[in-house]
Design an enzyme around this catalytic site. Sequence first.
Site, PDB file in Angstrom:
ATOM      1  N   THR A 149       0.765  -1.132   0.078  1.00 17.35           N
ATOM      2  CA  THR A 149       0.096  -0.168  -0.027  1.00 17.35           C
ATOM      3  C   THR A 149       0.876   1.305   0.019  1.00 17.35           C
ATOM      4  O   THR A 149       1.967   1.431   0.600  1.00 17.35           O
ATOM      5  CB  THR A 149      -0.974   0.039   1.273  1.00 17.35           C
ATOM      6  N   ARG A 177     -14.329  -6.642   1.054  1.00 19.58           N
ATOM      7  CA  ARG A 177     -13.294  -6.610   2.233  1.00 19.58           C
ATOM      8  C   ARG A 177     -12.898  -5.363   2.350  1.00 19.58           C
ATOM      9  O   ARG A 177     -12.581  -4.615   1.511  1.00 19.58           O
ATOM     10  CB  ARG A 177     -12.303  -7.711   2.074  1.00 19.58           C
ATOM     11  N   VAL A 178     -12.801  -4.513   3.467  1.00 13.48           N
ATOM     12  CA  VAL A 178     -12.275  -3.414   3.646  1.00 13.48           C
ATOM     13  C   VAL A 178     -10.798  -3.482   4.441  1.00 13.48           C
ATOM     14  O   VAL A 178     -11.045  -4.132   5.735  1.00 13.48           O
ATOM     15  CB  VAL A 178     -12.976  -2.217   4.300  1.00 13.48           C
ATOM     16  N   GLY A 179      -9.757  -2.985   4.200  1.00 15.03           N
ATOM     17  CA  GLY A 179      -8.369  -3.036   5.097  1.00 15.03           C
ATOM     18  C   GLY A 179      -8.116  -1.868   5.958  1.00 15.03           C
ATOM     19  O   GLY A 179      -9.305  -1.145   6.325  1.00 15.03           O
ATOM     20  N   ASP A 180      -7.321  -1.661   6.433  1.00 12.38           N
ATOM     21  CA  ASP A 180      -6.928  -0.510   7.341  1.00 12.38           C
ATOM     22  C   ASP A 180      -6.824   0.669   6.709  1.00 12.38           C
ATOM     23  O   ASP A 180      -7.103   1.721   7.283  1.00 12.38           O
ATOM     24  CB  ASP A 180      -5.578  -0.927   8.002  1.00 12.38           C
ATOM     25  N   THR A 200       1.496   0.143   6.313  1.00  8.33           N
ATOM     26  CA  THR A 200       1.174  -1.015   5.009  1.00  8.33           C
ATOM     27  C   THR A 200       1.399  -2.297   5.945  1.00  8.33           C
ATOM     28  O   THR A 200       2.131  -2.678   6.863  1.00  8.33           O
ATOM     29  CB  THR A 200       1.940  -0.738   4.032  1.00  8.33           C
ATOM     30  N   GLY A 201       0.726  -3.254   5.326  1.00 10.46           N
ATOM     31  CA  GLY A 201       0.876  -4.433   5.912  1.00 10.46           C
ATOM     32  C   GLY A 201      -0.727  -5.259   5.923  1.00 10.46           C
ATOM     33  O   GLY A 201      -1.497  -4.974   5.210  1.00 10.46           O
ATOM     34  N   GLY A 203      -3.938  -5.713   6.990  1.00  9.77           N
ATOM     35  CA  GLY A 203      -4.818  -4.601   7.586  1.00  9.77           C
ATOM     36  C   GLY A 203      -5.691  -5.120   8.700  1.00  9.77           C
ATOM     37  O   GLY A 203      -6.062  -4.558   9.661  1.00  9.77           O
TER      38      GLY A 203
HETATM   39  C1  SD4 Z   1      -4.784  -3.811   3.606  1.00  8.46           C
HETATM   40  N1  SD4 Z   1      -2.974  -2.687   4.309  1.00  8.46           N
HETATM   41  O1  SD4 Z   1      -5.708  -3.631   2.562  1.00  8.46           O
HETATM   42  C2  SD4 Z   1      -3.597  -3.159   3.160  1.00  8.46           C
HETATM   43  C3  SD4 Z   1      -2.691  -4.041   2.512  1.00  8.46           C
HETATM   44  C4  SD4 Z   1      -1.582  -3.419   1.865  1.00  8.46           C
HETATM   45  O2  SD4 Z   1      -1.175  -4.130  -0.378  1.00  8.46           O
HETATM   46  O3  SD4 Z   1      -0.719  -3.030   2.403  1.00  8.46           O
HETATM   47  N2  SD4 Z   1      -1.468  -4.051   0.633  1.00  8.46           N
HETATM   48  O4  SD4 Z   1      -4.955  -4.640   4.441  1.00  8.46           O
END
Ligand code: SD4
Length: 316
Positions: A149, A177-180, A200-201, A203
């Site tokens: 991200t 689905r929704v991430g962070d 990033t990571g 979520g």
């Molecule tokens: C998520 N943090 O949607 C984001 C994923 C990410 O590429 O960093 N992605 O969980």
Amino acid sequence: MWGMIATWRMALEGVEKASSLLKENGSCFDALETAVKAVEDFPFYKSVGYGGLPNEEMEVELDAAFMNGTTMDFGAVAALRDFANPISIARSLSKEPVNNLLVGDGAAKYAAVNGFERKNMLTERAKHYYEKRRKELSQADRPYDGHDTVGVVSLDHNSEMCAGTSTSGLFMKRRGRVGDSPICGSGCYVDSEIGGASATGLGEDLMKGCISYEIVRRMKEGMTPQEACEMAVNMLDERLRKQRGSAGDLSVVAMNAKGEWGCATNIETFSVVVCSEVQPLSVYRVSRDHEGNMKRELADQEWIDDYVAQRSKPLE
Ligand code: SD4
């Protein structure tokens, strides 16, 4: 003082463009949008914008957020399909009095009504990865690997700050689905008087620690950005391992109102792009040893070039 920090080497070209704006007294808001759009528009980055990898139904669903550190305005989109620049839509939503986080069809309707550019975000290359992965996957597999991200914190000459994120989220995620990334305090957070952070990571795990807010809170209590990033990542990582047996990927960047910066990760391959009035535009590779100490080293040109070459090489 002006400055900008972003997650991953992929932000380099965008941060470079944004830094010329900041140098010439441009606003941190325009600079951030410029930096993120450059990543969204680049077709070979597989987890942001155009070329982002699709969900399990082969649809590219995008999440993005924008926060103004002076007014606290926050706007975000989630599970948005078929628009070129989610960051611009998030920025626009941040100025609305209410209805600041819109998802799916509602987000698309807002974007259409407000004249944002429509685009089919699914590239042939992304379809190829999808088909390949679908064949490899058994039901039990966890399809997610790697994370990319784009998350940015931006500081301008007027001492204003903002933060933002943009992502296609996890490859093969469930529809909806929704991430962070579009969640305030998780994907990013900023206060112009203190500083900002972005993550990033995985979520699902980043959210459990409201990690970007946590970093800003620690900076407010007097920690440097580096101390705050390390503490937030190490503590969340430890807690997740202790209570749940494992921790997902957690990587963060931060910059304070003085332009000092920090980054931390619990993986071996994180990278950041940073530049400020006193820090030349640089890419650092970041990793963590077994004791939780962060190591950051300047990336050389070969590594910087290879990052793009790997991602744009012809498909087998
Ligand atoms: C998520 N943090 O949607 C984001 C994923 C990410 O590429 O960093 N992605 O969980």
